[in-house]
Design a protein around this motif. Sequence first.
Motif, PDB file in Angstrom:
ATOM      1  N   GLU A 285       0.846  -1.208   0.000  1.00 20.02           N
ATOM      2  CA  GLU A 285       0.000   0.000   0.000  1.00 20.02           C
ATOM      3  C   GLU A 285       0.877   1.253   0.000  1.00 20.02           C
ATOM      4  O   GLU A 285       0.620   2.210  -0.729  1.00 20.02           O
ATOM      5  N   ARG A 286       1.949   1.225   0.804  1.00 16.29           N
ATOM      6  CA  ARG A 286       2.867   2.372   0.878  1.00 16.29           C
ATOM      7  C   ARG A 286       3.526   2.611  -0.479  1.00 16.29           C
ATOM      8  O   ARG A 286       3.583   3.744  -0.972  1.00 16.29           O
ATOM      9  N   ASP A 287       4.012   1.547  -1.124  1.00 14.30           N
ATOM     10  CA  ASP A 287       4.740   1.701  -2.381  1.00 14.30           C
ATOM     11  C   ASP A 287       3.810   2.156  -3.507  1.00 14.30           C
ATOM     12  O   ASP A 287       4.198   2.965  -4.360  1.00 14.30           O
ATOM     13  N   ALA A 288       2.582   1.651  -3.509  1.00 12.37           N
ATOM     14  CA  ALA A 288       1.626   2.099  -4.534  1.00 12.37           C
ATOM     15  C   ALA A 288       1.323   3.582  -4.348  1.00 12.37           C
ATOM     16  O   ALA A 288       1.241   4.340  -5.331  1.00 12.37           O
ATOM     17  N   ALA A 289       1.186   4.022  -3.086  1.00  9.73           N
ATOM     18  CA  ALA A 289       0.909   5.448  -2.834  1.00  9.73           C
ATOM     19  C   ALA A 289       2.086   6.309  -3.273  1.00  9.73           C
ATOM     20  O   ALA A 289       1.906   7.383  -3.868  1.00  9.73           O
ATOM     21  N   LEU A 290       3.286   5.814  -3.017  1.00 11.11           N
ATOM     22  CA  LEU A 290       4.478   6.570  -3.435  1.00 11.11           C
ATOM     23  C   LEU A 290       4.537   6.703  -4.959  1.00 11.11           C
ATOM     24  O   LEU A 290       4.794   7.779  -5.505  1.00 11.11           O
TER      25      LEU A 290
ATOM     26  N   ASN B 296       2.021   6.518  -7.009  1.00 10.24           N
ATOM     27  CA  ASN B 296       0.876   7.308  -7.450  1.00 10.24           C
ATOM     28  C   ASN B 296       1.147   8.810  -7.330  1.00 10.24           C
ATOM     29  O   ASN B 296       0.561   9.619  -8.043  1.00 10.24           O
ATOM     30  N   ALA B 297       2.054   9.171  -6.419  1.00  5.70           N
ATOM     31  CA  ALA B 297       2.336  10.592  -6.179  1.00  5.70           C
ATOM     32  C   ALA B 297       3.373  11.160  -7.153  1.00  5.70           C
ATOM     33  O   ALA B 297       3.705  12.343  -7.070  1.00  5.70           O
TER      34      ALA B 297
ATOM     35  N   ARG C  16      -3.064   6.417 -11.705  1.00  6.60           N
ATOM     36  CA  ARG C  16      -3.923   5.957 -10.598  1.00  6.60           C
ATOM     37  C   ARG C  16      -4.703   4.713 -11.014  1.00  6.60           C
ATOM     38  O   ARG C  16      -4.831   3.753 -10.255  1.00  6.60           O
TER      39      ARG C  16
ATOM     40  N   ASP D 202      -4.494   1.248  -9.044  1.00  2.00           N
ATOM     41  CA  ASP D 202      -5.735   0.726  -8.432  1.00  2.00           C
ATOM     42  C   ASP D 202      -6.019  -0.690  -8.930  1.00  2.00           C
ATOM     43  O   ASP D 202      -6.412  -1.571  -8.170  1.00  2.00           O
TER      44      ASP D 202
END
Length: 362
Positions: free
Chosen positions: A81-86, A88-89, A98, A102
């Motif tokens: 989850e952390r790596d996907a958010a990173l 995505n930013a 995104r 997702d």
Amino acid sequence: MKVDGIAYRSVWVNPDDGWSVHIFDQTKLPWTLDILRLTTRDEGAHAIKSMQTRGAPLIGAVAAYALCLALRADASSEAMERDAALLNATRPTAVNLRWALDRMLTRLRNTAPEQRVAVAYAEAALIADEDAAQNEAIGRHGLPLIEAAVKPGRRVNVLTHCNAGWLATVDWGTALAPIYAAANAGVDLHVWVDETRPRNQGAALTAWELGKHGVSHTVVADNAGGHLMQHGDVDLVIVGTDRVTRTGDVANKIGTYLKALAAKDNGVPFWVALPSTTIDWNVVDGVAEIPIEERSPAEVTDMTGQLADGSIATMRIVSAGSPAANPAFDVTPARLVTGLITERGRCDASAAGLLGLFPERA
Ligand code: MRU
């Protein structure tokens, strides 16, 4: 697509090791065809942020593979989850980023950590294959627009902005897919290529791609489009997009909106080509709701090019001390868009038009 007879995609897994990921370093084009090897999450994130890899569909596919690299290091749910958010930013405007992450998470959240790496690579490969197929279909659906513009004894002139060719996707491109289809069908075609300041994706990338495919083209300053249209030298405009709202507003590289205004004033059809992965079904008002990336002022104050001795140099072109602003995208309201070219066919740039092609989104 082929470069000097060799078929490439814009992202691929290294066939020798089966896991590292290759992309072209687009910051080196058109001077050098440099292939990068990505081995970590951070190399993937850097490649997207620094625009070594770019274009809405392509950054989605590269982000999917970058998540595979991240999972090789740590496949726990927390890390995923952390790596996907990173990832995505890394860039805010293109919604494909995104969308791809997702889709990866939806698949991987229901997968046991020890199986995640294999499942992630399979899903990323599907994303890449589907993008290539969708863009090929966009080419087929856009081709009749170019064929309809053929007049006896006169070439068809298409104007495009930025780079929405195969370098911006996994293969084929979006705006350039109908152009390649027309060229392959033998249509007498010429493309006006907007240089696309400040990063010059038109001059550096679109011109390179078209040249490699043997498509007749001319690079023009971004400000030349209105003049060309007034004089009947543009039969149609085709651009790509980074995000389309459910109502048909179109975010694309800065300067697209001005081309749409000029096209409207001169009665020139203005078409936008996109895979459905570029539609943001949650957004209604593009001008108000789509986040516009602000990039470094240095992209405006400095320019990079090749010197006569072949070396590459960057130099300042703006008066010392003058500040610069760099909004990287703009939004063209649906009322200025003649229509959308998708993998399912063409439609009006409107909620009704899009829902006609994608009724499952009603
Ligand atoms: O900032 P970039 O170079 O990633 O912007 C690319 C564009 O604006 C393209 O026109 C868009 O992504 C369509 S790509 C097929």
